[in-house]
Design an enzyme around this catalytic site. Structure first.
Site, short mmCIF file in Angstrom:
data_model
loop_
_atom_site.label_atom_id
_atom_site.label_comp_id
_atom_site.label_asym_id
_atom_site.label_seq_id
_atom_site.Cartn_x
_atom_site.Cartn_y
_atom_site.Cartn_z
N CYS A 1 12.73 -21.14 -9.57
CA CYS A 1 12.01 -20.02 -8.96
C CYS A 1 12.96 -18.83 -8.81
CB CYS A 1 11.43 -20.42 -7.61
SG CYS A 1 10.57 -19.08 -6.75
N GLU B 1 -7.53 -30.99 -10.84
CA GLU B 1 -8.08 -29.77 -11.44
C GLU B 1 -9.41 -30.07 -12.13
OE1 GLU B 1 -5.11 -26.53 -13.02
OE2 GLU B 1 -4.40 -28.51 -13.63
N ASP C 1 5.26 -30.53 -13.92
CA ASP C 1 4.07 -31.31 -13.55
C ASP C 1 4.03 -31.63 -12.06
OD1 ASP C 1 3.40 -31.28 -16.24
OD2 ASP C 1 4.45 -33.15 -16.65
N CYS D 1 5.31 -21.18 -7.32
CA CYS D 1 6.33 -22.03 -6.73
C CYS D 1 5.74 -22.74 -5.52
CB CYS D 1 7.54 -21.19 -6.32
SG CYS D 1 8.80 -22.10 -5.39
N CYS E 1 13.20 -18.05 -4.62
CA CYS E 1 13.91 -18.93 -3.69
C CYS E 1 14.93 -19.82 -4.37
CB CYS E 1 12.92 -19.80 -2.91
SG CYS E 1 11.99 -20.97 -3.94
N ASP F 1 -1.80 -34.12 -11.36
CA ASP F 1 -1.81 -33.25 -12.53
C ASP F 1 -1.92 -34.13 -13.76
OD1 ASP F 1 -1.36 -30.57 -13.83
OD2 ASP F 1 0.33 -31.68 -14.69
N CYS G 1 7.88 -21.57 -2.03
CA CYS G 1 7.73 -20.27 -1.39
C CYS G 1 6.39 -19.61 -1.69
CB CYS G 1 8.88 -19.34 -1.78
SG CYS G 1 8.93 -18.95 -3.55
#
Length: 370
Positions: free
Chosen positions: A318, A247, A328, A299, A321, A163, A302
């Site tokens: 989250c 990305e 990052d 997340c 969960c 990232d 999960c």
């Protein structure tokens, strides 16, 4: 060369305004062959003919790229109308094999003679062309186009998602953080001081030329430091991982925001390009996932989409969960998962390492200060 390039552009514009068609060979005949017989352009006979022909080819290619961009045939972003080359700034000439040769440790250039050079590295093969560059700081470089054989590394089982950011340049899915050195920000005060000194010098004076060179030297140091760091970072990631996923950032769009200076200083586009080149050379895999994948919202434990979060939120929990995520690191893990899924779908479930192929590269030299 600059003058021939600009003359070719001007001739094309005049013919277009007059509604006339002109061939590429006729343009070359008028701006080179016939121009040498005139008093204003007789000095062209002292320049290498190969460089003059290449300048005509560059003007033709600039127009064809523009036309392809207008018609939608060209790849990448839209290209504007070709612009004339300026006298100041970076200057360059390109020579093919019949315009230069290597004579031991020296470079022979037609109509110039032998040039003593300081080699940055040995050439891996016979060069097909050379570009002689004069930078604004007064340094000369010779960049050779050579064929370079791939050097595949041993196959590994480690993969990483990365990232990219401004505070942290790179964060990997393993939690490794590579800080952003901010080379331009670090030299900003020195650059501003040099620029102020330049603005106080009289135009056309020798002191102004010296001040302009000092500004160019400062910018060169920033540019080379950023490039060196990008090379080392890309090589480190490629050597340590069989596959690297990132990305597909819209860097050109981000560079038009209020963060433009920081985005340019980070050098994301160059880092991604170097990752792709080094991955190909070393037999690794580099893959870009779609830019609209919500990597910062999902997340990684999960898979629940927890919704968008402001950039100021660097850690979050989250709601499904209860896992606590670094923003990052969580994004890098989602990039890794998305990259694996895209490659698996593209390869029909087979994600074997790519075949080793020969790739083109460049090796550069710069002229010693004689």
């Amino acid at each position: 060369m600059r003058v021939v390039f600009n003359d070719a552009l001007r001739l094309r514009e005049e013919c277009h305004a007059a509604g006339e068609k002109i061939s590429d060979s006729e343009i070359q005949r008028q701006v080179i062959t016939l121009a040498k017989t005139t008093r204003e352009r007789e000095w062209l006979a002292e320049a290498p003919s190969v460089a003059l022909v290449q300048a005509c080819n560059d003007a033709r290619r600039a127009y064809r790229n523009w036309f392809d961009s207008l018609s939608g045939q060209g790849k990448g972003r839209r290209i504007g109308h070709p612009r004339p080359r300026r006298k100041h700034g970076r200057q360059a000439i390109r020579l093919t094999r019949n315009g230069f040769s290597l004579r031991g440790a020296r470079l022979y250039v037609a109509k110039v003679g032998e040039i003593r050079v300081r080699w940055s590295r040995p050439l891996p093969s016979v060069p097909s062309s050379v570009t002689v560059i004069k930078e604004p700081d007064g340094r000369y470089y010779a960049s050779f186009v050579v064929e370079r054989e791939a050097a595949p590394l041993p196959v590994g089982d480690r993969e990483a998602g990365i990232d990219l950011g401004l505070d942290r340049l790179v964060v990997t899915s393993d939690g490794e953080i590579i800080a952003n050195p901010r080379f331009l920000r670090a030299k900003e005060r020195k650059l501003a001081k040099a620029q102020r000194a330049l603005s106080r010098k009289a135009k056309g004076s020798a002191n102004r030329a010296k001040a302009r060179r000092r500004v160019a030297v400062s910018h060169r140091k920033v540019r080379e430091s950023r490039l060196d760091h990008a090379h080392k970072t890309a090589l480190r990631l490629v050597r340590g991982n069989q596959a690297v996923y990132a990305e597909d950032l819209a860097v050109s769009a981000l560079a038009r925001t209020r963060l433009a200076k920081s985005v340019h200083d980070a050098g994301w586009a160059r880092l991604l390009r170097l990752l792709a080149e080094k991955a190909e050379h070393y037999g690794r895999t580099f893959h870009r996932i779609g830019r609209f994948v919500p990597t910062s919202q999902v997340c990684s434990e999960c898979g629940i989409n927890d919704g968008p979060k402001p950039l100021g939120v660097r850690q979050w929990s989250c709601a499904a969960c209860g896992a606590v995520h670094d923003r990052d690191v969580n994004a890098a893990r989602n990039i890794l998962a998305a990259g694996r899924a895209e490659r698996r779908n593209a390869c029909g479930g087979d994600v074997r390492p790519p075949l080793a192929v020969a790739v083109a590269g460049e090796a550069g030299t710069h002229r010693s200060a004689a």
